[in-house]
Design an enzyme around this catalytic site. Sequence first.
Site, PDB file in Angstrom:
ATOM      1  N   ARG A  41       0.841  -1.205   0.000  1.00 33.41           N
ATOM      2  CA  ARG A  41       0.000   0.000   0.000  1.00 33.41           C
ATOM      3  C   ARG A  41       0.875   1.255   0.000  1.00 33.41           C
ATOM      4  NH1 ARG A  41      -1.912   2.488   4.503  1.00 33.41           N
ATOM      5  NH2 ARG A  41      -2.105   0.588   5.719  1.00 33.41           N
ATOM      6  N   TYR A  95     -13.300  18.253 -17.170  1.00 35.57           N
ATOM      7  CA  TYR A  95     -13.779  16.859 -17.222  1.00 35.57           C
ATOM      8  C   TYR A  95     -14.805  16.625 -16.105  1.00 35.57           C
ATOM      9  CZ  TYR A  95     -13.627  11.803 -16.475  1.00 35.57           C
ATOM     10  OH  TYR A  95     -13.962  10.492 -16.268  1.00 35.57           O
ATOM     11  N   ASP A 167      -4.019  18.625 -16.041  1.00 35.69           N
ATOM     12  CA  ASP A 167      -4.512  17.312 -16.463  1.00 35.69           C
ATOM     13  C   ASP A 167      -4.088  17.119 -17.919  1.00 35.69           C
ATOM     14  OD1 ASP A 167      -5.916  15.132 -17.392  1.00 35.69           O
ATOM     15  OD2 ASP A 167      -7.830  15.698 -16.471  1.00 35.69           O
ATOM     16  N   LYS A 192      -6.096   6.199 -20.026  1.00 33.86           N
ATOM     17  CA  LYS A 192      -6.219   6.700 -21.396  1.00 33.86           C
ATOM     18  C   LYS A 192      -4.922   6.421 -22.167  1.00 33.86           C
ATOM     19  CE  LYS A 192     -10.088   7.941 -19.673  1.00 33.86           C
ATOM     20  NZ  LYS A 192     -10.285   9.273 -19.094  1.00 33.86           N
TER      21      LYS A 192
HETATM   22  C1  PLP Z   1     -10.849   9.780 -17.959  1.00 33.13           C
HETATM   23  C2  PLP Z   1     -10.340  11.105 -17.549  1.00 33.13           C
HETATM   24  C3  PLP Z   1     -10.045  11.371 -16.208  1.00 33.13           C
HETATM   25  C4  PLP Z   1     -10.312  10.389 -15.087  1.00 33.13           C
HETATM   26  O1  PLP Z   1      -9.558   9.250 -15.145  1.00 33.13           O
HETATM   27  P1  PLP Z   1     -10.076   7.807 -14.650  1.00 33.13           P
HETATM   28  O2  PLP Z   1      -8.921   6.919 -14.956  1.00 33.13           O
HETATM   29  O3  PLP Z   1     -11.319   7.490 -15.419  1.00 33.13           O
HETATM   30  O4  PLP Z   1     -10.351   7.916 -13.179  1.00 33.13           O
HETATM   31  C5  PLP Z   1      -9.528  12.619 -15.913  1.00 33.13           C
HETATM   32  N1  PLP Z   1      -9.319  13.548 -16.846  1.00 33.13           N
HETATM   33  C6  PLP Z   1      -9.601  13.332 -18.142  1.00 33.13           C
HETATM   34  C7  PLP Z   1      -9.352  14.408 -19.146  1.00 33.13           C
HETATM   35  C8  PLP Z   1     -10.127  12.109 -18.549  1.00 33.13           C
HETATM   36  O5  PLP Z   1     -10.435  11.912 -19.838  1.00 33.13           O
END
Ligand code: PLP
Length: 378
Positions: A41, A95, A167, A192
């Site tokens: 963890r 998002y 992000d 992603k």
């Molecule tokens: C999918 C996404 C997230 C969140 O990520 P998860 O892996 O689904 O928790 C955050 N920011 C953007 C731009 C995303 O496309």
Amino acid sequence: MNIHPKVTPIYQTSVFKFDSLAELEEYYTVPGRGGRYGYSRSEHPNSEELVAEVAKLEGAEGGGVATGAGLAGLLAAVLATCQAGDHVLCPAELYGGSVVLLSVELSRLGIETTYVPLADLYDLAQHRRPNTKLVLAEVLSNPLLTVLDGPRLARACQQQGILLLIDSSFTSPILTQPLSWGADLVWHSVTKYLAGHSDVTAGVVVARDPAIGRRLRQVTTNLGLMLAPLDSWLAVRGLKTLRLRMRQHSENAMAVAQLLAAHPAVAEVFYPGLATHPGHALATEQLLNSLYGGMLSVRLADDSAAAVDRFIQKSQLFPLAPSLAGVASSCSYPTATSHRGLTDEQRRALGITPGVVRLSVGIEEPAELLADLEQALG
Ligand SMILES: *Cc1c(COP(=O)(O)O)cnc(C)c1O
């Protein structure tokens, strides 16, 4: 034993042994654990490899953390930098999952978030509050791919003494390296592009400042946000082809954008690689390697849900799926997913009309993607 695996094995273990009390003592007292592992963890070799690879790509000297989903990374980033009474400022185009985490969950704990249109965000002196601690912004917005002026926002944050968290999920370090703009933290939904194969949910956050990196690791340990060994390993394997994939995603998306821009069934294409996109000049200046990514949206000429449904039912290579950025193409319908919580008027105000579809262009043979789109729109 004399085993030298070329690839880091999966350390599918929750716990590591100590040979003596002295080793145990070292684990608890030496900074960085003295290179030892104790409990997964807190740290394990597979997540450390993932974080080290991403930190190298982002130029992040403070290190970071890998988490069980992208959103857990945002949670770690906010809790590592903010406390009750602090304020977070974001663009309105954020998002949806981030909005829910900030405005539904963290607001209950006394961390407040407000939103201003991205175009106004640069005027931080106007929009900040005395307690503003953090700005969170995305490089390319969903679904209309509005382009952030990263260096400009980073300068504004530095002038105001506010931390900037970017992000980068839509661009990856192959297209943007926000720490080089002056951002403080970079966050990815590894789910992603970084992992890239739609087979793992994961997040990563890396920091410029080692003190923030340490706080990220403490929060991740204390909240149990750590990414599992197998998932870390899958993400590391994905990363090895990130550069190749981003090139192919981008080339394919450009070909798709050009085809759609000239297609009578399409009213408008939103892709920063097209000269007609309002953010094209900024994207060209800012994005690395002359790539514009694999994400684009279209507004169908018949601007209706029925037209979108016909496209979805006819297309073979762009299945409707609630995620994006995998090697296989997919599409999504913002009206019913990311923006379903808004009213029709609110969506229209953002430019999201019923005929808007977002495509995540994969790395298939481009001619096959173009032929599929032709027949699906025909
Ligand atoms: C999918 C996404 C997230 C969140 O990520 P998860 O892996 O689904 O928790 C955050 N920011 C953007 C731009 C995303 O496309």
